[in-house]
Design a protein around this motif. Structure first.
Motif, PDB file in Angstrom:
ATOM      1  N   ALA A   1       0.835  -1.207   0.000  1.00  0.00           N
ATOM      2  CA  ALA A   1       0.000   0.000   0.000  1.00  0.00           C
ATOM      3  C   ALA A   1       0.870   1.257   0.000  1.00  0.00           C
ATOM      4  O   ALA A   1       0.562   2.230  -0.697  1.00  0.00           O
ATOM      5  CB  ALA A   1      -0.926   0.004   1.216  1.00  0.00           C
ATOM      6  N   LEU A   2       1.957   1.236   0.750  1.00  0.00           N
ATOM      7  CA  LEU A   2       2.860   2.396   0.766  1.00  0.00           C
ATOM      8  C   LEU A   2       3.560   2.575  -0.578  1.00  0.00           C
ATOM      9  O   LEU A   2       3.677   3.681  -1.085  1.00  0.00           O
ATOM     10  CB  LEU A   2       3.907   2.237   1.873  1.00  0.00           C
ATOM     11  CG  LEU A   2       3.426   2.431   3.304  1.00  0.00           C
ATOM     12  CD1 LEU A   2       4.565   2.148   4.274  1.00  0.00           C
ATOM     13  CD2 LEU A   2       2.888   3.823   3.512  1.00  0.00           C
ATOM     14  N   ALA A   3       4.021   1.469  -1.148  1.00  0.00           N
ATOM     15  CA  ALA A   3       4.800   1.557  -2.383  1.00  0.00           C
ATOM     16  C   ALA A   3       3.933   1.788  -3.617  1.00  0.00           C
ATOM     17  O   ALA A   3       4.322   2.525  -4.522  1.00  0.00           O
ATOM     18  CB  ALA A   3       5.613   0.275  -2.563  1.00  0.00           C
ATOM     19  N   LEU A   4       2.752   1.162  -3.649  1.00  0.00           N
ATOM     20  CA  LEU A   4       1.926   1.197  -4.864  1.00  0.00           C
ATOM     21  C   LEU A   4       0.665   2.047  -4.724  1.00  0.00           C
ATOM     22  O   LEU A   4      -0.030   2.263  -5.705  1.00  0.00           O
ATOM     23  CB  LEU A   4       1.517  -0.230  -5.250  1.00  0.00           C
ATOM     24  CG  LEU A   4       2.673  -1.213  -5.464  1.00  0.00           C
ATOM     25  CD1 LEU A   4       2.138  -2.614  -5.663  1.00  0.00           C
ATOM     26  CD2 LEU A   4       3.521  -0.774  -6.642  1.00  0.00           C
ATOM     27  N   GLY A   5       0.350   2.458  -3.513  1.00  0.00           N
ATOM     28  CA  GLY A   5      -0.860   3.246  -3.300  1.00  0.00           C
ATOM     29  C   GLY A   5      -2.077   2.397  -2.999  1.00  0.00           C
ATOM     30  O   GLY A   5      -3.119   2.900  -2.635  1.00  0.00           O
ATOM     31  N   SER A   6      -1.968   1.082  -3.163  1.00  0.00           N
ATOM     32  CA  SER A   6      -3.076   0.172  -2.875  1.00  0.00           C
ATOM     33  C   SER A   6      -2.504  -1.153  -2.403  1.00  0.00           C
ATOM     34  O   SER A   6      -1.508  -1.634  -2.944  1.00  0.00           O
ATOM     35  CB  SER A   6      -3.918  -0.052  -4.132  1.00  0.00           C
ATOM     36  OG  SER A   6      -4.826  -1.108  -3.923  1.00  0.00           O
ATOM     37  N   ALA A   7      -3.156  -1.746  -1.420  1.00  0.00           N
ATOM     38  CA  ALA A   7      -2.700  -3.034  -0.909  1.00  0.00           C
ATOM     39  C   ALA A   7      -3.109  -4.178  -1.829  1.00  0.00           C
ATOM     40  O   ALA A   7      -2.616  -5.278  -1.707  1.00  0.00           O
ATOM     41  CB  ALA A   7      -3.270  -3.269   0.488  1.00  0.00           C
ATOM     42  N   GLY A   8      -4.020  -3.906  -2.756  1.00  0.00           N
ATOM     43  CA  GLY A   8      -4.466  -4.929  -3.695  1.00  0.00           C
ATOM     44  C   GLY A   8      -5.777  -5.549  -3.261  1.00  0.00           C
ATOM     45  O   GLY A   8      -6.147  -5.485  -2.092  1.00  0.00           O
TER      46      GLY A   8
END
Length: 142
Positions: A59-66
């Motif tokens: 979530a921090l790196a991609l903006g979403s945890a998936g």
């Protein structure tokens, strides 16, 4: 009498075992080193966000945890500790009532049983709240 060949055995698919494959399977593993303090800080932040460690970092790196991220409700430790004390108190009350019934044959009064039922209802609602779940409507009736 004719020699008929035995019917061929039909090969069946083995029952499903393990995880099903998905289109966006995560196959890459990255190793990351943390100090003990950093690891504890990230773990605490993930817990407060209600995510697993890996989902939090995604979530921090991609903006979403998936869409398949492991989500955990934030736990209110103080509330759970209070409820643990309440469960102990309730267990003591039930033990006293059971002892009185078994030794003297005195049955608990309806008022005592109603009080225990109400304590259980309140503790259940508080547990659900502490675990981040919706509290259902209070029960009606006896």
């Amino acid at each position: 009498m004719t020699d008929a060949a035995p019917a061929p055995k039909v090969k069946r698919a083995a029952p499903w075992r393990g995880r099903r494959s998905v289109k966006d399977a995560r196959v890459r593993i990255r190793t990351l080193r943390f100090s003990r303090e950093e690891d504890a800080a990230v773990e605490e932040s993930a817990s407060q966000a209600g995510l697993s460690f890996g989902a939090f970092l995604r979530a921090l790196a991609l903006g979403s945890a998936g869409p398949r991220a492991v989500r955990r409700p934030p736990v209110e430790r103080k509330e759970l500790a209070r409820l643990l004390g309440g469960v102990g108190k309730l267990g003591s009350n039930v033990n006293q009532l059971t002892h009185a019934y078994n030794s003297v044959g005195v049955r608990p009064e309806l008022a005592e049983l109603t009080a225990i039922k109400e304590e259980l209802r309140v503790m259940r609602a508080a547990l659900l709240k502490a675990l981040g779940r919706e509290v259902d409507q209070p029960e009606t009736g006896a």
